[in-house]
Write an enzyme that holds these catalytic residues in place. Structure first.
Site, PDB file in Angstrom:
ATOM      1  N   GLU A  78     -20.823   4.918 -15.748  1.00 56.48           N
ATOM      2  CA  GLU A  78     -22.032   5.432 -15.086  1.00 56.48           C
ATOM      3  C   GLU A  78     -21.603   6.494 -14.065  1.00 56.48           C
ATOM      4  O   GLU A  78     -22.281   7.475 -13.858  1.00 56.48           O
ATOM      5  CB  GLU A  78     -22.778   4.288 -14.391  1.00 56.48           C
ATOM      6  CG  GLU A  78     -24.143   4.681 -13.852  1.00 56.48           C
ATOM      7  CD  GLU A  78     -24.811   3.566 -13.067  1.00 56.48           C
ATOM      8  OE1 GLU A  78     -24.220   2.492 -12.924  1.00 56.48           O
ATOM      9  OE2 GLU A  78     -25.924   3.812 -12.581  1.00 56.48           O
ATOM     10  N   ARG A  98     -14.369  -7.311 -11.918  1.00 52.34           N
ATOM     11  CA  ARG A  98     -15.337  -8.378 -11.616  1.00 52.34           C
ATOM     12  C   ARG A  98     -15.601  -9.277 -12.816  1.00 52.34           C
ATOM     13  O   ARG A  98     -16.134 -10.380 -12.657  1.00 52.34           O
ATOM     14  CB  ARG A  98     -16.619  -7.768 -11.036  1.00 52.34           C
ATOM     15  CG  ARG A  98     -16.395  -7.214  -9.622  1.00 52.34           C
ATOM     16  CD  ARG A  98     -17.669  -6.663  -9.016  1.00 52.34           C
ATOM     17  NE  ARG A  98     -18.151  -5.486  -9.694  1.00 52.34           N
ATOM     18  CZ  ARG A  98     -17.792  -4.230  -9.421  1.00 52.34           C
ATOM     19  NH1 ARG A  98     -16.931  -3.996  -8.442  1.00 52.34           N
ATOM     20  NH2 ARG A  98     -18.286  -3.218 -10.089  1.00 52.34           N
TER      21      ARG A  98
HETATM   22  P1  AMP Z   1     -20.805   0.900 -17.855  1.00 54.49           P
HETATM   23  O1  AMP Z   1     -19.512   1.140 -18.559  1.00 54.49           O
HETATM   24  O2  AMP Z   1     -21.543   2.146 -17.532  1.00 54.49           O
HETATM   25  O3  AMP Z   1     -21.659  -0.125 -18.587  1.00 54.49           O
HETATM   26  O4  AMP Z   1     -20.443   0.285 -16.426  1.00 54.49           O
HETATM   27  C1  AMP Z   1     -20.096  -1.035 -16.290  1.00 54.49           C
HETATM   28  C2  AMP Z   1     -18.931  -1.245 -15.348  1.00 54.49           C
HETATM   29  O5  AMP Z   1     -19.038  -0.454 -14.176  1.00 54.49           O
HETATM   30  C3  AMP Z   1     -18.884  -2.679 -14.890  1.00 54.49           C
HETATM   31  O6  AMP Z   1     -17.512  -3.087 -14.853  1.00 54.49           O
HETATM   32  C4  AMP Z   1     -19.503  -2.666 -13.513  1.00 54.49           C
HETATM   33  O7  AMP Z   1     -18.791  -3.505 -12.648  1.00 54.49           O
HETATM   34  C5  AMP Z   1     -19.426  -1.217 -13.047  1.00 54.49           C
HETATM   35  N1  AMP Z   1     -20.734  -0.687 -12.621  1.00 54.49           N
HETATM   36  C6  AMP Z   1     -21.410   0.319 -13.222  1.00 54.49           C
HETATM   37  N2  AMP Z   1     -22.559   0.585 -12.602  1.00 54.49           N
HETATM   38  C7  AMP Z   1     -22.635  -0.295 -11.570  1.00 54.49           C
HETATM   39  C8  AMP Z   1     -23.626  -0.540 -10.573  1.00 54.49           C
HETATM   40  N3  AMP Z   1     -24.750   0.176 -10.480  1.00 54.49           N
HETATM   41  N4  AMP Z   1     -23.379  -1.542  -9.682  1.00 54.49           N
HETATM   42  C9  AMP Z   1     -22.237  -2.277  -9.769  1.00 54.49           C
HETATM   43  N5  AMP Z   1     -21.294  -2.087 -10.687  1.00 54.49           N
HETATM   44  C10 AMP Z   1     -21.466  -1.101 -11.587  1.00 54.49           C
END
Ligand code: AMP
Length: 178
Positions: free
Chosen positions: A102, A65
């Protein structure tokens, strides 16, 4: 319209999907934002406004995205766009970095010749959660001898504290905070 009204409009077009892709995750669905012409325009405009004075050489967009607005931001700034992709997708020689999400773990890659030493880089993605993805992308950029001067996100999940894992000297621009 004021910035506050614009951001409220953008936020109104983000759809929350509980328990996707796993129980306990509140997934922020931006397809509803993309399909609304006004929200699409305002998001592009405000992401651009955040970084317009940063003078980057490169926008790095994170799969997938981060590609949606990242290429457009690069085009508007007159700089290059570089994709960071999930493992096995990039066809040329790559550098790889493992990271925690996450939900789950993964590995991302960048083409070894995509960024030059000394380049000023802005990392863009749709959402900052734990910061694992953006941190891994930062490690790839730094391994190529470039510097991340700023981060740009549409959404930041404040409670997950992702910004703490990013370099404190870099600016972090997030339009919507949850
Ligand atoms: P992080 O590495 O934990 O910061 O996660 C970020 C990545 O995971 C991004 O590329 C987001 O598109 C996706 N992502 C993580 N959590 C969510 C969420 N709650 N809703 C949508 N996309 C998420």
């Amino acid at each position: 319209m004021s910035t506050k009204e614009d951001l409220a409009y953008i936020e109104s077009k983000i759809r929350n999907i509980p328990d996707f892709p796993e129980k306990g995750i509140q997934f922020k669905d931006i397809t509803t934002l993309l399909s609304d012409a006004k929200a699409l325009r305002l998001t592009t405009q405000h992401l651009f406004n955040g970084i317009a004075n940063s003078k980057p050489d490169v926008i790095v967009g994170l799969e997938s995205r981060g590609f949606l607005f990242g290429t457009n931001l690069a085009e508007k700034l007159g700089v290059s766009f570089v994709p960071v992709r999930k493992s096995g997708k990039l066809p040329y020689k790559t550098l790889a970095q493992a990271y925690g999400l996450e939900y789950g773990t993964d590995k991302i890659e960048i083409h070894v010749d995509a960024i030059s030493k000394g380049d000023r880089v802005i990392i863009h993605d749709d959402l900052l959660a734990t910061g694992g993805t953006a941190k891994a992308a930062t490690q790839l950029v730094e391994a190529l001898g470039a510097k991340v001067i700023a981060y740009s996100f549409i959404i930041e999940l404040d409670a997950l504290g992702g910004r703490k894992s990013l370099p404190s000297e870099s600016e972090i621009y997030s339009l919507i905070h949850y």
